[in-house]
Motif scaffolding. Structure first.
Motif: not given
Ligand code: PLP
Length: 470
Positions: A200-206, A393-410
Motif C-alpha cells: 500500500i502506498r504511503t503518505s505523510g511525514p510518518k 526527520e527523527p523518529v525517536l532516535s533514528l533519522f537519515t541524512f545525506r552529504y550533498a556538497p555542490p557540484e557533485q553529480d552522483d
C-alpha cells in the motif's frame, strides 16, 4: 573439563568480560577483516585429541576476536541496537549453566510461569491493554510468521494446515513498503506467496500506509474474488522509522473482518515512556504486536515479546500434541511450544526478570529518553552543518541524512563511499538505506552505554572523513 576448572574459567571469563567492556571504545566498531580471514585461521579438520582450555582461549582471542563486530560498542550507530546489559548477561549465564529446554510447562514450570509473568510485566510497561497475553519468541521474524500463519488459518477456517493452499482463492495480506523483510519471508513460508503481499502506498511525514489506498485495495481484491486475510502494520519501520496509523488500520480491519499484526520490533521498547505512545495510538485494537527487548531494552539477543489478543487462535494454528508431548493430569497449564513454530525453547524469561529488577522502569526510561534527545541534538547539528541535508526527520532516535556538497553529480556514490570510509575507519559504525530511491545515511543511537559525547562524536568523524572525499 571438571567443575573446578569450569569455575576457574567462569571467573576468568567474567574478568575478561569486564576488561572487554571497559576498553571497548579502543576497538574498531565494525570488524576490519576480509571475507575468509577467520575461516582460513581455523583448521580444516576437527581435532582428534582434546586440548587444554588455556590454548583454546588463546586461539579465541587471536583467531576469533578480530572477526567480531562490536555490537556492544557505545558508538555502534548502524542497523538497530542489540543491547546486552550486565544483568542480562548474568541471567544468560545462569540459564546456560542450568540449560533447561522449556518446551512444556512440566519441562521447567519456573520457565513457563516466569514467562507468563514477564510478558505481563512487559505488557504493563508498554501500556498495552490487559486483554493481551503473549509469549517470548526467539525473534520478531518468528512472531510475524506466527501472526501470518494465524491470518491464513483463520481465513481458511482452520483448513490450511491440513489441506494446504491449492484450490483456494488467493489469500491477500496488506502492508507498506516500509515493513521489514521478515514480513516477506512470512508470506513465502506460509505459502501465501509474494504476489499476494499487497504493498500500500504511503503518505505523510510518518510514511504511513494511506488508509484510502488500503481501503481501495481490499475492496478491489474482494470484488476480484480474492480473500483478504490480514494487515501487517509497522511502528518504527527499519529504514526510516515509518509509523502506520494504527487506529486507521484497525478501523479498516474491523470493516472487513481482518487480522492486524503490528511490528514494533525496535520502537516498541520506547513505549515504556508514555510520551512516545502516540506513535502507536490505537494499538489496543490490534490482534497481535511484536517488539524485541533484545533491541533497545538491554535484554540481550534473543528475546522477542509477542503479544496476542486471542491466544486460542495462535494455539489452534500451531499446536500439535503427539502422545510424547502431552502433560497428563495437569489441566490448564500453558505449554508455550504450542504458541511458536520451534518446539524447543530457551529459558528467556530469566534475563527479562533480571533487567527489569536491576534497572527498574525508571532507569530504562531514562536511557531511552537520553538516546532520543541526543540523536535529535545530533540531527540538528547535521542540519546546521554546511553541505548536509536531513532526509527523514527523527523518529525517536533514528533519522537519515545525506552529504550533498555542490557540484557533485552522483550523490549516491558519494554517500556510499562516505559510509564505507567511516566503517573502514572504525571509530563509529553506521549504515545506509534508500529513501525515494536515493541512497542516504541512516543514523540511530541506542546503545545502553552510550553517552552524549559518543553520539555527538559521530559528526566529528563524519565531517573529517567527508572532507577527504571532495
Ligand atoms: N522488524 C523490524 C522493524 C526490524 O527492524 C527487524 C530487525 O531489525 C525485524 C523485524 C526482525 O527482527 P528479528 O531479527 O528479531 O527477527
Amino acid at each position: 573439563m571438571d567443575w573446578s576448572e569450569f569455575a576457574r574459567w567462569g571467573a576468568r571469563i567474567s574478568e575478561w568480560g569486564r576488561n572487554y567492556h571497559e576498553t571497548i571504545r579502543s576497538r574498531p566498531v565494525r570488524a576490519q577483516v576480509a571475507p575468509g580471514d577467520i575461516l582460513n585461521a581455523l583448521p580444516k579438520a576437527p581435532p582428534s585429541a582434546g586440548t587444554d582450555m588455556e590454548t583454546v582461549f588463546a586461539d579465541f582471542e587471536q583467531d576469533v576476536m578480530p572477526g567480531i563486530t562490536h555490537w556492544q560498542h557505545p558508538r555502534f550507530f548502524a542497523y538497530f541496537p542489540s543491547n546486552a546489559t550486565p544483568p542480562s548477561m548474568l541471567a544468560e549465564f545462569l540459564a546456560t549453566v542450568i540449560a533447561p529446554q522449556c518446551m512444556l510447562w512440566q519441562t521447567s514450570p519456573a520457565a513457563t510461569e516466569m514467562e507468563t509473568r514477564m510478558i505481563d510485566w512487559l505488557r504493563q510497561s508498554l501500556g498495552l491493554g490487559a486483554h493481551f497475553s503473549g509469549v517470548i519468541q526467539d525473534s520478531a521474524s518468528s512472531a510475524t510468521l506466527a501472526a501470518v500463519l494465524t491470518m491464513r488459518e483463520k481465513t481458511l477456517n482452520w483448513t490450511g494446515n491440513t489441506q494446504g493452499l491449492p484450490g483456494q482463492a488467493a489469500l491477500r495480506i496488506y502492508c507498506s513498503a516500509e515493513v521489514h523483510t521478515s514480513v516477506d519471508r512470512a508470506i513465502w513460508v506460509s505459502g501465501i506467496g509474494q504476489d499476494n503481499l499487497v504493498r500500500i502506498r504511503t503518505s505523510g511525514p510518518k510514511r504511513a500506509m494511506d488508509p484510502a489506498a488500503l481501503d481501495a485495495a481490499i475492496a478491489a481484491d474482494i470484488a476480484a474474488g480474492l480473500k483478504p486475510a490480514g494487515i501487517v502494520a509497522c511502528t518504527g519501520g527499519t529504514g526510516t522509522g515509518a509509523c502506520d496509523d494504527i487506529s486507521a488500520v484497525c478501523d479498516l480491519a474491523q470493516k472487513y473482518g481482518l487480522y492486524v499484526h503490528v511490528d514494533a520490533a525496535w520502537a516498541g521498547a520506547a513505549m515504556i515512556c508514555p510520551e512516545y505512545r502516540d506513535l502507536w495510538a490505537g494499538i489496543d485494537r490490534a490482534d497481535s504486536v511484536v517488539f524485541n527487548p533484545h533491541k533497545w531494552l538491554g535484554v540481550q539477543f534473543d528475546c522477542s515479546a509477542h503479544f496476542v489478543k486471542n491466544p486460542d487462535d495462535l494455539v489452534r494454528t500451531l499446536a500439535i500434541q503427539p502422545e510424547y508431548l502431552k502433560t497428563h493430569g495437569q489441566d490448564g497449564v500453558i505449554n508455550y511450544s504450542e504458541w511458536s513454530v520451534p518446539l524447543g525453547r530457551r529459558f528467556r524469561a530469566l534475563k527479562i526478570w533480571f533487567v527489569l529488577r536491576i534497572y527498574g522502569l525508571d532507569g530504562l526510561q531514562q536511557m531511552i529518553r537520553n538516546h532520543v534527545s541526543w540523536s535529535q541534538e545530533l540531527c540538528e547539528l547535521i542540519r546546521a552543518a554546511p553541505d548536509y541535508e536531513i532526509i527523514t526527520e527523527p523518529v525517536l532516535s533514528l533519522f537519515t541524512f545525506r552529504y550533498a556538497p555542490p557540484e557533485q553529480d552522483d550523490l549516491d556514490v558519494l554517500n556510499q563511499t562516505l559510509v564505507d570510509r567511516i566503517n573502514d575507519d572504525g571509530r563509529i559504525y553506521i549504515t545506509q538505506t534508500r529513501v525515494n530511491g536515493d541512497l542516504v545515511i541512516r543514523f540511530q543511537a541506542a546503545h545502553f552505554a552510550a553517552t552524549r559525547e559518543d553520539v555527538l562524536f559521530a559528526l566529528e568523524v563524519i565531517q573529517e572523513l567527508a572532507a577527504d572525499l571532495t
